[in-house]
Design an enzyme around this catalytic site. Structure first.
Site, mmCIF file in Angstrom:
data_model
loop_
_atom_site.group_PDB
_atom_site.id
_atom_site.type_symbol
_atom_site.label_atom_id
_atom_site.label_comp_id
_atom_site.label_asym_id
_atom_site.label_seq_id
_atom_site.Cartn_x
_atom_site.Cartn_y
_atom_site.Cartn_z
ATOM 1 N N ASP A 57 0.935 -1.302 -0.061
ATOM 2 C CA ASP A 57 0.197 -0.319 0.007
ATOM 3 C C ASP A 57 0.999 1.072 0.115
ATOM 4 O O ASP A 57 2.024 0.901 -0.783
ATOM 5 C CB ASP A 57 -0.773 0.111 1.170
ATOM 6 C CG ASP A 57 -2.263 0.851 0.992
ATOM 7 O OD1 ASP A 57 -2.203 2.037 0.648
ATOM 8 O OD2 ASP A 57 -3.426 0.206 1.054
ATOM 9 N N HIS B 152 1.453 2.011 -3.254
ATOM 10 C CA HIS B 152 0.357 2.970 -4.075
ATOM 11 C C HIS B 152 0.931 4.423 -3.989
ATOM 12 O O HIS B 152 0.552 5.015 -4.837
ATOM 13 C CB HIS B 152 -0.776 2.987 -2.984
ATOM 14 C CG HIS B 152 -1.654 1.582 -3.263
ATOM 15 N ND1 HIS B 152 -2.632 1.444 -2.636
ATOM 16 C CD2 HIS B 152 -1.268 0.402 -3.882
ATOM 17 C CE1 HIS B 152 -3.070 0.192 -2.836
ATOM 18 N NE2 HIS B 152 -2.254 -0.351 -3.445
#
Length: 482
Positions: free
Chosen positions: A290, A324
């Site tokens: 993430d 991300h």
């Protein structure tokens, strides 16, 4: 008689250089002073083969040191299987080369506690490593800490190969909720039905809490309300949820660590620095499922009620691989973020390079952010994005289905309206991005006062600007490539 002295502080604090010459006032930070006393984990009956739990040995060793005023707990070479480790003041957990602390895959070892996750007050399983309201704590050495995250995490089919999908979803007890989405047990599936994103959104009985226990997967390293913290040289990997999570801490040094998770790790952020004050994140590497390096300060009403900004932070000489976002602010920033310096960093293959995200309902002010000297390659989506419509998904997922909002009605500006302003970004080179830049503010609160200087971005798509004002561009070159 056992003599005890504290580590001598060098005449020239090696960390002083990071707080000098900043565009904001920040106090000098020093490493915590840990007593020189040492004990060795194996002396407390711990097993180094990874076949027997060492939970009691860790607890007894830490208690013994604490009773004597603190010191260093040495973890020798070997694999040390354990349940939760709780650090106390004046304790250094030191992993020698070849030492691996692996946390057991057994939810019964991790009791439910009251805590905060994703910026909301809630209950979660106790973290594998935790400390609450302690001073002078450290995790150091050249070993590794493994959270056994595959026991806890769900899996999306689109993030792995066909063979990986077959292997991972064949584990006993798992549930295929959809043809493309697997969760590790029935309790996890029930937890999702009772929750908004990752936090239950309704009152639950104690039996209900216990029935969804594995859904309440913990962050791996949880440091809450601690002062004088050092994380140095250790590998932190394979966390159940977020990897490193200092919350409401003060005087933090994170130096030369590697925080890594598989690229498919759901909510597998590498570092979430939340509502902290006076922090150095230096010469470290992050490889995440993430966000990579993420700055937060609580979510919505819970975050505004806490009222603790994340402030006085230097990020220097760091590398982010998969993730991300390379450097990220938000989306939980309701307590505010200010006085942040990010410099001399590289993002190599992240989905987004510099990512600022929020949404209506958060509130909070993000300001006085200074970014200088960033090199990026192979950025999948945006080299730089300000997006005030975050909905819980990655930028890549939003772009894939075209759900990004464009025109928006104007809403009244209230305490729930997020504000992003006064941000300086300069000396950035990006060699390869899907999109150059995105400024996507709110009509009632445009992104304001962003100053871009000496920037070169090679991208497939140009910059876009919506609901933004006072965006200055000095020597900004976007080279479009097909």
């Amino acid at each position: 008689m056992l003599l005890c002295t504290t580590m001598s502080v060098a005449a020239q604090n090696p960390y002083k250089q990071y707080t000098e010459g900043l565009p904001f006032a920040m106090p000098e930070i020093s490493a915590p002073a840990i007593p020189s006393r040492e004990v060795i984990l194996s002396d407390f009956g711990a097993d180094a083969t990874g076949r027997q739990l060492c939970t009691t040995a860790f607890a007894e060793a830490i208690a013994s040191l604490s009773a004597q005023g603190g010191g260093r707990l040495v973890v020798p070479r070997g694999i040390w299987l354990t349940g939760p480790i709780v650090l106390l003041s004046n304790i250094e957990l030191h992993l020698q080369e070849g030492a691996v602390i692996q946390f057991a895959a057994d939810e019964d070892l991790y009791p439910l506690i009251q805590t905060s996750f994703e910026g909301l007050d809630t209950r979660r399983c106790q973290s594998p490593i935790s400390a609450v309201n302690q001073e002078n704590i450290a995790i150091t050495g050249h070993g590794a800490i493994d959270g056994n995250g595959q026991y806890w995490r769900p899996l999306k089919k689109g993030k792995v190969t066909e063979s990986q999908w077959r292997e991972m979803t064949s584990r006993p007890g798992g549930v295929l909720k959809r043809p493309d989405y697997w969760v590790p047990c029935e309790g996890y599936a029930r937890g999702e039905e009772l929750s908004s994103m990752n936090v239950p959104n309704q009152e639950l009985t104690e039996d209900q809490w216990l029935s969804i226990k594995r859904f309440l997967r913990p962050v791996m390293v949880s440091l809450v309300g601690c002062k004088n913290v050092l994380l140095q040289d250790v590998i932190f990997q394979n966390s159940p949820a977020w990897n490193l999570h200092p919350l409401m801490c003060e005087n933090i040094i994170i130096e030369r660590v590697l925080a890594r998770n598989p690229f498919y790790a759901q909510n597998g952020d590498a570092l979430d620095l939340e509502s902290c004050r006076n922090a150095l994140i230096i010469n470290s590497k992050f490889d995440a499922g993430d966000d990579g390096i993420c700055i937060k300060s609580g979510k919505d009403a819970d975050g505004r009620r806490r009222g603790r900004p994340c402030e006085n932070v230097v990020v220097d000489g760091c590398t982010v691989f998969a993730g991300h976002g390379g450097f990220v602010v938000g989306s939980e920033m309701s307590g505010g973020v200010n006085n942040i310096m990010v410099r001399q960093c590289q993002f190599l293959g992240t989905d987004v390079g510099l990512r600022f995200k929020s949404t209506r309902g958060r509130g909070g002010i993000v300001e006085n952010i200074f970014i200088d000297g960033i090199s990026m390659t192979d950025i999948k989506t945006y080299a730089l994005t300000f997006n005030m419509y975050y909905g819980g998904r990655s930028v890549a997922e939003v772009l894939a289905d075209g759900s990004q909002p464009t025109e928006q009605p104007t809403m009244p500006a209230t305490e729930e309206t997020p504000i992003f302003r006064n941000i300086d970004i300069r000396n950035v080179v990006c060699n390869g991005a899907g999109y150059a830049m995105e400024f996507n503010g709110l009509p009632e609160m445009p992104i304001d006062g962003i100053h871009l200087k000496d920037i070169v971005i090679r991208a497939k798509h140009d910059a876009t600007f919506q609901y933004s004002r006072d965006i200055t561009r000095d020597n900004v070159n976007i080279i479009l490539e097909q």
